[in-house]
Design an enzyme around this catalytic site. Structure first.
Site, PDB file in Angstrom:
ATOM      1  N   ALA A 157       8.330 -37.887  -5.620  1.00  0.00           N
ATOM      2  CA  ALA A 157       9.785 -37.909  -5.682  1.00  0.00           C
ATOM      3  C   ALA A 157      10.447 -36.573  -6.011  1.00  0.00           C
ATOM      4  O   ALA A 157      11.548 -36.301  -5.539  1.00  0.00           O
ATOM      5  CB  ALA A 157      10.247 -38.960  -6.701  1.00  0.00           C
ATOM      6  N   ALA A 158       9.847 -35.759  -6.877  1.00  0.00           N
ATOM      7  CA  ALA A 158      10.513 -34.536  -7.326  1.00  0.00           C
ATOM      8  C   ALA A 158      10.750 -33.601  -6.135  1.00  0.00           C
ATOM      9  O   ALA A 158       9.952 -33.579  -5.199  1.00  0.00           O
ATOM     10  CB  ALA A 158       9.660 -33.846  -8.386  1.00  0.00           C
TER      11      ALA A 158
ATOM     12  N   GLY B   6      14.083 -34.630  -6.351  1.00  0.00           N
ATOM     13  CA  GLY B   6      14.917 -35.794  -6.588  1.00  0.00           C
ATOM     14  C   GLY B   6      16.057 -36.056  -5.636  1.00  0.00           C
ATOM     15  O   GLY B   6      16.738 -37.064  -5.771  1.00  0.00           O
TER      16      GLY B   6
ATOM     17  N   ASP C 288       5.975 -38.790  -9.686  1.00  0.00           N
ATOM     18  CA  ASP C 288       5.471 -37.472  -9.303  1.00  0.00           C
ATOM     19  C   ASP C 288       4.200 -37.196 -10.093  1.00  0.00           C
ATOM     20  O   ASP C 288       4.070 -37.614 -11.248  1.00  0.00           O
ATOM     21  CB  ASP C 288       6.493 -36.366  -9.551  1.00  0.00           C
ATOM     22  CG  ASP C 288       6.186 -35.133  -8.701  1.00  0.00           C
ATOM     23  OD1 ASP C 288       6.679 -35.076  -7.557  1.00  0.00           O
ATOM     24  OD2 ASP C 288       5.430 -34.252  -9.160  1.00  0.00           O
TER      25      ASP C 288
ATOM     26  N   ASP D 262       6.836 -38.922   0.945  1.00  0.00           N
ATOM     27  CA  ASP D 262       7.154 -37.557   1.354  1.00  0.00           C
ATOM     28  C   ASP D 262       6.100 -36.656   0.715  1.00  0.00           C
ATOM     29  O   ASP D 262       6.308 -36.084  -0.345  1.00  0.00           O
ATOM     30  CB  ASP D 262       8.565 -37.183   0.892  1.00  0.00           C
ATOM     31  CG  ASP D 262       8.983 -35.817   1.398  1.00  0.00           C
ATOM     32  OD1 ASP D 262       8.806 -35.552   2.588  1.00  0.00           O
ATOM     33  OD2 ASP D 262       9.476 -35.008   0.581  1.00  0.00           O
TER      34      ASP D 262
ATOM     35  N   CYS E  94       7.367 -31.901   5.505  1.00  0.00           N
ATOM     36  CA  CYS E  94       8.173 -30.779   6.006  1.00  0.00           C
ATOM     37  C   CYS E  94       7.242 -29.797   6.724  1.00  0.00           C
ATOM     38  O   CYS E  94       7.352 -28.587   6.582  1.00  0.00           O
ATOM     39  CB  CYS E  94       8.952 -30.107   4.878  1.00  0.00           C
ATOM     40  SG  CYS E  94       7.970 -29.622   3.461  1.00  0.00           S
TER      41      CYS E  94
END
Length: 746
Positions: free
Chosen positions: A220-221, A223, A252, A304, A357
């Site tokens: 998550a971080a 955020g 995280d 992610d 990413c």
């Protein structure tokens, strides 16, 4: 923009100091280009020498990723600065409406006028320009031209997501641009908007969060996506006309990054009641069970994952020098583990979004194909192209080329040099498609439903997104996997339940199978570095408050009889840090916290929103005040006399007074009368309500106050005071003197 505040590079790129904060070697840490000096930033963004021969060769040869006809545009886009983007938060409807109006009408028109003046070529102006430098400023370079902000067309609510194509150093040149940048920074710190890269908004947008969804954000971080998920949860409940029945669990692996997550989410305090922040290794995220032993899964899971991050080249130009072929392969194993764990934790009918990413298929399609094969038909990729029709994307691919350390391409794992066979797994290679059976199996996976966003398609960063639906119950230990990745535990003594891979016999391993080979000592050491060494920090559970505390609150604040005292919690350990704070945790989150408590050593970093804090006043022990972030929750349960109307002049005077404290005779008559009435019912905590404080606050401004009898106090820290003054339209002393922005001192 946001050059004066602490920002975090999107994505979890693997660096030598990952998970260790600022303790790593500063020479080897990635540069946060948002904090660079203005002159350095200008030089960096305009430097045409950004190049990496291996990177260019890799994507030039992988024509399924970047078509031949697009390669020059792709490479040129990667060398351009990334436009800044942000979302307007929906936590307060009045503030959101005001910001939309300000950006859509006021700022867009003013900047458009300034841009027209900048590009003016009138003869009169040319005659007036005597200085050669002024002439250069009148005819700026293309990248320095002033461009008004524009809405992000593909976003489901375009008015709430905007992009600014000007580089950050341009925002500091003209006075009007400085004012615009000042507004963006202030609203970011106040929670009015969230600085977030455009492609980072995609995963939550396709997760389809409902009002009663239990959502897990595994990595998550810092955020921004977590905040977006919380907003979507609340927005879904508002559309359905019902209270929020779900919750968001944000995780995280790094305790320090989890603390950053706490800090970032505090800016949207009105959404925090439904949030739990935990600290665990995502590959072994603990499974929860109800009191009856029923498995508790998640309806929506966002993965992610940590990645090589070559999609962030535009905002992290240091990546040009550090990109190398085997980086993606070294992360492939971990990414498979995280996604496989998410598949195990997801409820039947639930949805998983896998995103990186990175543009590299070794981290994208290769991970998807491996996990779907292990899923044994219990999962399917969803086609979500219709949900974001304005988003330009490429389809997922089933063939690609794998580059080894020597910069050469290899067609199979067998053909790799021995030194590369330990780092590059067989599952990094495209699946076989020689026979009709192989082609049919590959076609059934529907990898084309995944989405790859390339920088030149829509002037964004690079990104990859895939949406997975769970169709049936899945037992990961039933597969015929061999040499599964080792499961590492944040706490060696913790029992993590069934793992998403089976025990195996190393003697029967096949080097060409899709299973993960036994890791080398170097790989094992690298993996172990990702497990946060600070996991032993205080992360004790939340428990309901005792009856004595409940009685104190009722006696001192005269809360209404329907006040849900059962939602108030405190930390289990009575430490100096936590004993004076009470948290409001929504019903669903409270239930999950109980399950976490039964589970054992579940690393809970934070939960809910702080609503009360104990204060010590002379001769008055165990008194409670209202926490600023929890006022909107507690306000409906307070009696009328504890809501003190106060004038804007008195609010400003309190904020600028020493210790934010004023005697009653220093207040306006209406405020003084309201405080006097409060004292008749018992001095103590109150809400200071200023109606019409600002066009942005049509619902009024509510602040935490405390009456000591002869004095009125305001509880608001220095940074928040400066930002509230900004929103009220009151200049601070530092602004008046042309000094630094006080709201950036944080």
């Amino acid at each position: 923009f946001f050059s004066n505040i602490s920002c975090t590079i999107m994505g979890k790129r693997k660096t030598k100091g990952w998970g260790k904060g600022s303790k790593g070697d500063p020479k080897k840490q990635k540069t946060d280009t948002w904090d660079q000096d203005r002159d350095c930033a200008a030089k960096t963004w305009r430097d045409p020498s950004y190049t990496n021969a291996l990177f260019e060769k890799y994507y030039f040869q992988n024509t399924t990723i970047v078509p031949d006809t697009d390669f020059d545009r792709f490479l040129a886009a990667c060398r351009q600065p990334l436009p800044a983007s942000f979302r307007i938060s929906e936590q307060r409807s009045d503030v959101a409406r005001y910001l939309v109006q300000q950006i859509k009408v006021f700022w867009t028109e003013r900047l458009r006028t300034l841009a027209q003046q900048q590009c003016s070529d009138s003869t009169d102006e040319q005659k007036a320009v005597a200085d050669q430098e002024l002439e250069k400023q009148r005819q700026p370079k293309e990248e320095e031209r002033i461009v008004p902000p524009k809405p992000i067309a593909w976003y489901p609510q375009p008015d709430l997501a905007w992009t600014v194509t000007m580089p950050r150093y341009v925002l500091r040149k003209a006075p009007l641009l400085k004012e615009f940048n000042h507004m963006l920074v202030s609203e970011h710190l106040l929670g009015g908007l969230v600085r977030q890269e455009e492609v980072s908004m995609i995963p939550p947008a396709v997760l389809d969060v409902q009002a009663d969804s239990t959502v897990l954000d595994l990595c998550a971080a810092p955020g921004s996506k977590t905040i977006q998920l919380m907003e979507m949860l609340v927005a879904a409940a508002r559309r359905a006309g019902q209270p929020v029945g779900g919750c968001v669990v944000a995780n995280d692996v790094s305790f320090k990054r989890a603390e950053v997550l706490v800090t970032q989410t505090q800016k949207v305090s009105e959404l925090l009641a439904n949030l739990i922040i935990v600290n665990h290794d995502a590959r072994n995220f603990p499974r929860l069970e109800s009191e009856g032993g029923t498995h508790l899964g998640y309806d929506r899971i966002l993965c992610d994952v940590m990645c090589s991050g070559d999609g962030t080249l535009r905002k992290a130009p240091d990546k040009w020098d550090s990109w190398f072929p085997r980086e993606a392969a070294s992360l492939h194993r971990m990414q498979v583990q995280v996604l496989e764990r998410a598949m195990y934790l997801c409820n039947i009918g639930g949805r998983i979004v896998y995103s990186t990413c990175s543009m590299n298929p070794l981290e994208d399609e290769a991970v998807l194909i491996e996990c779907l094969k292990r899923g044994q038909g219990c999962f399917e990729l969803l086609d979500v192209s219709a949900s974001l029709p304005g988003l330009k994307r490429m389809e997922g691919v089933c063939s690609w080329r794998v580059m080894a350390k020597d910069g050469e391409f290899y067609a199979s794992w067998d053909a790799l040099p021995r030194a590369d066979q330990q780092a590059i797994l067989p599952s990094c290679f495209p699946p076989p498609s020689a026979s009709d059976e192989d082609q049919a199996a590959l076609k059934g996976l529907h990898i084309e439903r995944a989405m790859r966003i390339l920088p030149h398609l829509q002037d964004t960063g690079g990104f990859f997104v895939a949406v997975i639906k769970k169709l049936a119950a899945w037992n990961p230990s039933a597969g015929k996997q061999q040499h599964p990745p080792p499961e590492l535990k944040t706490n060696p003594k913790e029992e993590l339940g069934p793992a998403p891979s089976t025990s195996s016999n190393s003697d029967n391993a096949s080097p060409t199978s899709s299973a993960s080979p036994v890791p080398t000592k170097a790989e094992t050491a690298s993996v172990e570095k990702t497990v946060d060494a600070s996991s032993n920090k205080l992360t004790d559970n939340f428990i309901p408050i005792e009856g004595t505390i409940a009685k104190q609150l009722q006696d001192q604040l005269q809360l209404s009889p329907d006040f849900p005292l059962g939602l108030l919690h405190r930390r289990e350990k009575n430490t100096a840090m936590y004993k004076k704070k009470l948290f409001w945790i929504a019903d669903k989150s409270s239930q999950w916290l109980k399950c976490m408590s039964r589970r054992g050593k579940f690393q809970v970093v934070n939960a809910g929103v702080r609503v009360f804090e104990e204060v010590t006043i002379k001769s008055k022990a165990d008194h409670w005040r209202l926490a600023h972030e929890g006022i909107s929750i507690i306000l409906p349960y307070l009696p009328r006399h504890r809501v003190v109307p106060i004038s804007m002049a008195d609010i400003v005077a309190l904020m600028k007074a020493q210790d934010c404290k004023l005697p009653l005779d220093g207040l306006d008559a209406p405020t003084r009368d309201a405080v006097t009435e409060l004292n008749l019912h018992g001095a103590g905590a109150c809400v200071l309500h200023c109606a019409g404080a600002s066009p942005a606050l049509s619902h009024g401004l509510h602040l935490s106050g405390y009456s000591c009898g002869a004095y009125l106090m305001l509880y608001l820290n220095k940074v928040d005071r400066a930002n509230v003054l900004y929103r009220m339209g009151v200049p601070t002393d530092a602004q008046a003197q042309g000094g630094s922005n006080p709201q950036t001192e944080e």
